[in-house]
Write an enzyme that holds these catalytic residues in place. Structure first.
Site, short mmCIF file in Angstrom:
data_model
loop_
_atom_site.label_atom_id
_atom_site.label_comp_id
_atom_site.label_asym_id
_atom_site.label_seq_id
_atom_site.Cartn_x
_atom_site.Cartn_y
_atom_site.Cartn_z
CB SER A 1 75.12 30.44 82.14
OG SER A 1 74.87 29.36 81.00
N GLY B 1 70.99 29.69 79.19
CA GLY B 1 71.07 31.58 79.11
C GLY B 1 72.28 32.10 79.80
CB CYS B 2 74.99 34.69 78.99
SG CYS B 2 73.46 36.13 78.52
CE1 TYR B 3 73.34 39.11 83.28
CE2 TYR B 3 71.67 39.54 81.57
CZ TYR B 3 72.72 40.49 82.17
OH TYR B 3 72.49 41.47 82.04
#
Length: 313
Positions: A118, A114-116
């Site tokens: 990461s 996931g972006c956050y």
């Protein structure tokens, strides 16, 4: 030439992945007819004809797609939340450790972070694995993202000329501390409990900053910013994609949108001997989504992992 199918090509991440193949001559894209995008039989046919299939779908649809696989040679690269904490799937952040990289190289099931998560794991995983903090450390994380992280519906709201005035301001959400990335943050980082996590969605398209604040008195010993810089530099040594900036790299303010359009990430350490802030900056649609997915594909294919990626200095 490898055959690639994107299941869910019309979503935000799917479209980004699709656009990255325009100039590549080492792959053949398998395309589904528009009127059959939700036809399980047609999707199954294309998945099983492919060498690699990207799942750019909601969680339930990704789980369904996995059940359609009959060809043992198909590699699935899932961009949803569904399999990120599944031990049978490789976690697609190769820079975290040699083990993570080997699993991506050898697995037929790869979960894109996931972006956050990461940004969070790029900081907390090295802190825990190096012994700088205990797994019981009370981690607090603040993060801000461009509005493209909200998906098609959120993008439409922000780009509507008659939008609500509230959208002019950064907005904090996940107020009940139930964000979908929390389980992933805990499981991958090695923490024994979920962090306090306060994300903000902001009025700019792309880019993300994730920050972890540390009280040095609560660490295993009173580490200095220089100690953290050495540790992070050694952890990510040799990586062209995750860069650790020298102390004092930013004199004033860290802009969350500075990495828009890029597929790399930078980590920066600021503060003093009592309180330290470690920040990860990247593009939520790059290293936080489609860029990470393409990097995973490249590693799985055994080619230069930077192929098709936009890597800065």
């Amino acid at each position: 030439m490898k055959k690639i199918f994107i299941d869910g090509k019309d979503g935000t991440t799917g479209l980004k992945i699709y656009s990255r193949f325009e100039d590549r001559d080492d792959i053949e894209l398998l395309l589904i007819d528009e009127d059959k995008r939700k036809d399980a039989k047609e999707r199954a046919r294309l998945i099983n004809e492919s060498d690699y299939t990207f799942l750019c779908l909601p969680d339930a649809a990704s789980i369904e797609a996995v059940s359609l696989v009959e060809n043992d040679n198909v590699t699935l690269i899932d961009t949803s939340t569904a399999h990120r904490t599944n031990p049978g799937w490789a976690y697609g952040f190769a820079e975290l450790s040699d083990k993570h990289r080997r699993m991506i190289e050898n697995s037929k099931r790869i979960a894109v972070p996931g972006c956050y998560a990461s940004g969070f794991n790029s900081i907390v995983y090295p802190l825990v694995s190096s012994g700088f903090i205990d797994s019981e450390y009370d981690v607090v994380c603040f993060a801000m993202s461009g509005y493209t992280g909200a998906g098609k519906k959120g993008i439409a709201q922000y780009e509507d000329e008659n939008r609500d005035k509230e959208l002019d301001s950064p907005r904090m959400y996940a107020l009940t501390q139930q964000h979908k990335h929390l389980r992933e943050m805990k499981a991958v980082s090695g923490l024994s409990k979920e962090p306090v996590f306060s994300p903000f969605i902001c009025d700019y398209p792309q880019g993300m900053v994730v920050s972890i604040a540390l009280h040095t008195a609560s660490m295993r010993r009173k580490f200095s910013p220089a100690d953290l810089y050495i540790m992070f530099s050694e952890h990510y040594y040799g990586s062209d994609i995750v860069k650790v900036r020298e102390l004092g790299y930013t004199e004033g303010m860290i802009a969350a949108n500075a990495f828009a359009g890029r597929d790399d990430m930078e980590i920066e350490i600021n503060g003093n001997n009592d309180r330290i802030i470690v920040t990860s900056r990247f593009d939520n649609l790059g290293k936080g989504a489609s860029g990470a997915a393409i990097q995973c594909l490249n590693i799985a294919m055994g080619i230069d992992e930077k192929t098709g990626l936009n890597i800065g200095e």
